[in-house]
Write an enzyme that holds these catalytic residues in place. Structure first.
Site, PDB file in Angstrom:
ATOM      1  N   SER A 142       0.857  -1.198   0.000  1.00  0.00           N
ATOM      2  CA  SER A 142       0.000   0.000   0.000  1.00  0.00           C
ATOM      3  C   SER A 142       0.887   1.241   0.000  1.00  0.00           C
ATOM      4  O   SER A 142       2.013   1.196   0.516  1.00  0.00           O
ATOM      5  CB  SER A 142      -0.883   0.023   1.256  1.00  0.00           C
ATOM      6  OG  SER A 142      -1.541   1.275   1.387  1.00  0.00           O
ATOM      7  N   TYR A 156      -1.161  -0.349  10.411  1.00  0.00           N
ATOM      8  CA  TYR A 156      -1.355  -0.719   8.992  1.00  0.00           C
ATOM      9  C   TYR A 156      -0.132  -0.296   8.179  1.00  0.00           C
ATOM     10  O   TYR A 156       0.405  -1.093   7.386  1.00  0.00           O
ATOM     11  CB  TYR A 156      -2.620  -0.045   8.468  1.00  0.00           C
ATOM     12  CG  TYR A 156      -2.973  -0.394   7.038  1.00  0.00           C
ATOM     13  CD1 TYR A 156      -3.399  -1.679   6.690  1.00  0.00           C
ATOM     14  CD2 TYR A 156      -2.892   0.561   6.025  1.00  0.00           C
ATOM     15  CE1 TYR A 156      -3.739  -1.997   5.375  1.00  0.00           C
ATOM     16  CE2 TYR A 156      -3.228   0.253   4.708  1.00  0.00           C
ATOM     17  CZ  TYR A 156      -3.652  -1.025   4.393  1.00  0.00           C
ATOM     18  OH  TYR A 156      -3.978  -1.346   3.088  1.00  0.00           O
TER      19      TYR A 156
END
Ligand code: NAP
Length: 244
Positions: A142, A156
């Site tokens: 990501s 995350y």
């Protein structure tokens, strides 16, 4: 669509919905035999497999929670046994448990790392036993690995930074065998993970829209192709200019 991946066998983790399902559809359309894992969405997984079989694809759905290393290893073994080998591993399964540092539960921290990081390593370790020259390991990281972007993203971001770093190591280890390892780093993309947040995210994207799952899948397909043999150890950003 050309059948550029015919004779290739792929395993996609977390293929029941969203970006993973688009990757399954694309690799199947390109001629690959595709296994994919799912955890909580058996109906969507079965519907996807049936749909692709009806259009001539060879696709199997395997229940395997990425948090469970034995389940991940079994999914790899079953794919190789069912289709007679394994050429492409796409580590797509991922979760986002969002919370600020003051309130982050360590059980959630551990689950995030189990699904987003450890499963990637376990799957790669198991898959490389079956791969030969031309093998591909592609992990969906990501942009959060490079930029946290929103509050509550520390864990995350850490998982996505970890897979990018791990992938550089995998590339070094596996290059002598002709196997490439790369990370794809999407920016905000329409999916179950961003549902409800689309309007808030749009102004952050120079192109004025979120990414489409099919656009991520197209980059996966390119990395699977023989033309991409010189790309390894890279983190490829696909984000509509979000990081620009
Ligand atoms: N959407 C974005 O904006 C965006 C941006 C950057 C990166 N990403 C990354 O892209 C990947 C896919 O995200 P998404 O947006 O498509 O997410 P999503 O809509 O939440 O879908 C997640 C997929 O992963 C599967 N999954 C979740 N936990 C699992 C587990 N423990 N074991 C096996 N499968 C599991 C889900 O299957 P079940 O429902 O069957 O459990 C589902 O197929 C993730 O790695 C995510 O971090 C997404």
């Amino acid at each position: 669509m050309s059948q550029s991946l015919s004779n290739q066998v792929a395993l996609v983790t977390g293929g029941s919905r969203s970006i993973g399902a688009a990757i399954v559809r694309r690799l199947s359309a390109d001629g690959a035999k595709v296994a994919f894992t799912y955890s909580a969405s058996p109906d969507k997984a079965e519907a996807l497999a049936r749909d692709l079989e009806a259009s001539g694809g060879e696709v199997i759905a395997i229940k395997a929670d990425s948090a469970d290393p034995d389940a991940v290893r079994s999914a790899v073994a079953r794919t190789a046994e069912h289709f007679g080998g394994l050429d492409i591993l796409v580590n797509n399964a991922g979760i986002l448990i969002r919370e600020t540092v003051e309130n982050y539960d360590l059980a959630d921290f551990d689950r995030m790392f189990a699904v987003n990081v450890r499963a990637v390593f376990v799957a790669a370790q198991a898959a490389t036993k079956h791969m030969s020259e031309g093998g591909r390991i592609i992990t969906i990281g990501s942009v959060a690995g490079d930029r946290s972007g929103f509050p509550g993203a520390s864990v995350y971001s850490a998982t996505k930074g970890a897979v990018a770093a791990m992938t550089r190591g995998l590339a070094r280890d596996l290059s002598p065998r002709g196997i490439t390892a790369n990370t794809i780093q999407p920016g905000p993309t329409e999916s179950g993970m961003t549902v409800g947040g689309g309007e808030m995210l749009k102004p952050l994207l120079p192109v004025g829209r979120l990414g489409k799952d099919t656009e991520i899948a197209a980059l996966v397909a390119y990395l699977c192709s023989p033309e991409a043999a010189f790309i390894t150890g890279s983190a490829l950003t696909i984000d509509g200019g979000y990081l620009a």
